[in-house]
Design a protein around this motif. Sequence first.
Motif, PDB file in Angstrom:
ATOM      1  N   PHE A   1      -4.094  10.922  -6.125  1.00 50.09           N
ATOM      2  CA  PHE A   1      -5.334  10.191  -5.857  1.00 50.09           C
ATOM      3  C   PHE A   1      -5.349   8.862  -6.629  1.00 50.09           C
ATOM      4  O   PHE A   1      -5.666   7.801  -6.082  1.00 50.09           O
ATOM      5  CB  PHE A   1      -6.523  11.058  -6.263  1.00 50.09           C
ATOM      6  N   GLU A   2      -4.964   8.921  -7.894  1.00 47.48           N
ATOM      7  CA  GLU A   2      -4.974   7.727  -8.741  1.00 47.48           C
ATOM      8  C   GLU A   2      -3.938   6.712  -8.271  1.00 47.48           C
ATOM      9  O   GLU A   2      -4.190   5.499  -8.296  1.00 47.48           O
ATOM     10  CB  GLU A   2      -4.723   8.121 -10.191  1.00 47.48           C
ATOM     11  N   ARG A   3      -2.770   7.177  -7.828  1.00 50.65           N
ATOM     12  CA  ARG A   3      -1.739   6.261  -7.333  1.00 50.65           C
ATOM     13  C   ARG A   3      -2.216   5.522  -6.087  1.00 50.65           C
ATOM     14  O   ARG A   3      -2.016   4.312  -5.957  1.00 50.65           O
ATOM     15  CB  ARG A   3      -0.458   7.026  -7.010  1.00 50.65           C
ATOM     16  N   VAL A   4      -2.854   6.256  -5.174  1.00 46.12           N
ATOM     17  CA  VAL A   4      -3.339   5.639  -3.938  1.00 46.12           C
ATOM     18  C   VAL A   4      -4.402   4.587  -4.248  1.00 46.12           C
ATOM     19  O   VAL A   4      -4.367   3.470  -3.717  1.00 46.12           O
ATOM     20  CB  VAL A   4      -3.895   6.717  -2.978  1.00 46.12           C
ATOM     21  N   LEU A   5      -5.351   4.928  -5.112  1.00 46.99           N
ATOM     22  CA  LEU A   5      -6.409   3.976  -5.434  1.00 46.99           C
ATOM     23  C   LEU A   5      -5.865   2.777  -6.213  1.00 46.99           C
ATOM     24  O   LEU A   5      -6.305   1.640  -5.997  1.00 46.99           O
ATOM     25  CB  LEU A   5      -7.521   4.658  -6.240  1.00 46.99           C
TER      26      LEU A   5
ATOM     27  N   GLY B   1       0.833  -1.197   0.000  1.00 43.46           N
ATOM     28  CA  GLY B   1       0.000   0.000   0.000  1.00 43.46           C
ATOM     29  C   GLY B   1       0.864   1.242   0.000  1.00 43.46           C
ATOM     30  O   GLY B   1       2.070   1.181   0.256  1.00 43.46           O
ATOM     31  N   ILE B   2       0.230   2.373  -0.277  1.00 46.98           N
ATOM     32  CA  ILE B   2       0.959   3.641  -0.313  1.00 46.98           C
ATOM     33  C   ILE B   2       0.168   4.703   0.432  1.00 46.98           C
ATOM     34  O   ILE B   2      -1.066   4.726   0.390  1.00 46.98           O
ATOM     35  CB  ILE B   2       1.209   4.079  -1.778  1.00 46.98           C
ATOM     36  N   THR B   3       0.900   5.538   1.137  1.00 41.93           N
ATOM     37  CA  THR B   3       0.303   6.659   1.865  1.00 41.93           C
ATOM     38  C   THR B   3       0.819   7.953   1.242  1.00 41.93           C
ATOM     39  O   THR B   3       2.033   8.187   1.214  1.00 41.93           O
ATOM     40  CB  THR B   3       0.694   6.633   3.353  1.00 41.93           C
ATOM     41  N   ILE B   4      -0.085   8.777   0.745  1.00 40.05           N
ATOM     42  CA  ILE B   4       0.307  10.085   0.223  1.00 40.05           C
ATOM     43  C   ILE B   4      -0.514  11.143   0.960  1.00 40.05           C
ATOM     44  O   ILE B   4      -1.721  11.258   0.756  1.00 40.05           O
ATOM     45  CB  ILE B   4       0.071  10.200  -1.302  1.00 40.05           C
TER      46      ILE B   4
ATOM     47  N   LEU C   1      -2.940   1.239  -6.157  1.00 41.02           N
ATOM     48  CA  LEU C   1      -2.242   0.235  -5.356  1.00 41.02           C
ATOM     49  C   LEU C   1      -3.109  -0.274  -4.212  1.00 41.02           C
ATOM     50  O   LEU C   1      -3.311  -1.480  -4.062  1.00 41.02           O
ATOM     51  CB  LEU C   1      -0.931   0.802  -4.805  1.00 41.02           C
ATOM     52  N   ASN C   2      -3.632   0.645  -3.404  1.00 42.19           N
ATOM     53  CA  ASN C   2      -4.346   0.221  -2.205  1.00 42.19           C
ATOM     54  C   ASN C   2      -5.604  -0.580  -2.528  1.00 42.19           C
ATOM     55  O   ASN C   2      -5.879  -1.594  -1.882  1.00 42.19           O
ATOM     56  CB  ASN C   2      -4.718   1.428  -1.349  1.00 42.19           C
ATOM     57  N   LEU C   3      -6.355  -0.119  -3.504  1.00 41.95           N
ATOM     58  CA  LEU C   3      -7.599  -0.806  -3.866  1.00 41.95           C
ATOM     59  C   LEU C   3      -7.386  -1.794  -5.027  1.00 41.95           C
ATOM     60  O   LEU C   3      -7.692  -2.974  -4.901  1.00 41.95           O
ATOM     61  CB  LEU C   3      -8.673   0.204  -4.256  1.00 41.95           C
ATOM     62  N   GLY C   4      -6.883  -1.290  -6.143  1.00 39.39           N
ATOM     63  CA  GLY C   4      -6.731  -2.152  -7.304  1.00 39.39           C
ATOM     64  C   GLY C   4      -5.793  -3.317  -7.044  1.00 39.39           C
ATOM     65  O   GLY C   4      -6.094  -4.464  -7.399  1.00 39.39           O
ATOM     66  N   GLY C   5      -4.657  -3.048  -6.436  1.00 40.21           N
ATOM     67  CA  GLY C   5      -3.708  -4.120  -6.151  1.00 40.21           C
ATOM     68  C   GLY C   5      -4.294  -5.184  -5.244  1.00 40.21           C
ATOM     69  O   GLY C   5      -4.114  -6.387  -5.469  1.00 40.21           O
ATOM     70  N   SER C   6      -5.008  -4.752  -4.216  1.00 40.89           N
ATOM     71  CA  SER C   6      -5.613  -5.704  -3.283  1.00 40.89           C
ATOM     72  C   SER C   6      -6.729  -6.495  -3.957  1.00 40.89           C
ATOM     73  O   SER C   6      -6.843  -7.714  -3.786  1.00 40.89           O
ATOM     74  CB  SER C   6      -6.163  -4.963  -2.059  1.00 40.89           C
ATOM     75  N   PHE C   7      -7.568  -5.803  -4.728  1.00 38.97           N
ATOM     76  CA  PHE C   7      -8.687  -6.461  -5.412  1.00 38.97           C
ATOM     77  C   PHE C   7      -8.190  -7.544  -6.360  1.00 38.97           C
ATOM     78  O   PHE C   7      -8.659  -8.694  -6.334  1.00 38.97           O
ATOM     79  CB  PHE C   7      -9.511  -5.430  -6.177  1.00 38.97           C
TER      80      PHE C   7
END
Length: 258
Positions: free
Chosen positions: A111-115, A96-99, A117-123
């Motif tokens: 915003f796109e980077r956070v979504l 995950g990434i924190t910005i 990795l955090n959401l798309g990568g996990s999904f």
Amino acid sequence: MNNQQQVSPPVAIVTGAGVGIGLAIAQVLAQKGYRILLNDLDPTLTQQATERINGSFPASCVGLSGDASDPSFIEQLVEAAVEVFGQLDAVIANAGITIYGDFLTYKPSDFERVLRLNLGGSFFLAQAGSRQMIKQGQGGSIVLMSSVTGHQAHKNLVPYGMTKAALEMLAKGLVVEVSEFGINVNAVAPGATVTERTLEQEDFVGIWSSITPMGRPASPEDIAHAVAFLVSKEARHITGQSLVIDGGWTSVSPSPYK
């Protein structure tokens, strides 16, 4: 063949595991006899973490560096686990990434980077892992890494908190998708945790010790042992749940900001 699979040591993929919580999860699982496919974006951290685990525990660990937000690389992770170890039993989507950023000026690119990795990568890791577990016919476990910021508002972390709350809904949603295949899915929501990254913040330990009811922030091992339980056979009837590990902070929620 089935008997061999049943007695073989379990296999887990852990993403974002070069340092911090991810590394602790990989270490605890290795200590419990899991064979580990360890991922980190940084090749040096991947190699160092893999060597560290192989030098400390009898279970084998193989590293594969790459972008855990990329669906094609995620497929490679699952394929590599099966090619090297012959099976896949657990997936821990820790990358995950924190910005940080003010809501009114937050950049679309951040915003796109956070979504992504955090959401798309996990999904997509959960998706690819589930497909492999269904193919094996032996069930399995998935753990998604949420955060207390998905429960309580945290200044300058609105997009990050959004993704973490969404991961908890993903854990719930997958109950109706994969339970019939014997796969359980849960989320873990760490609070303030002492890692290499958080120690860069001024007086991190002192501030969070003063506002955490248990008197200290979490250690990575506090989180790792909870994850290890959730992927164990003893937890197979636990699914769709979110476990907050924060020393009681969300019960009282004092802000670290003055």
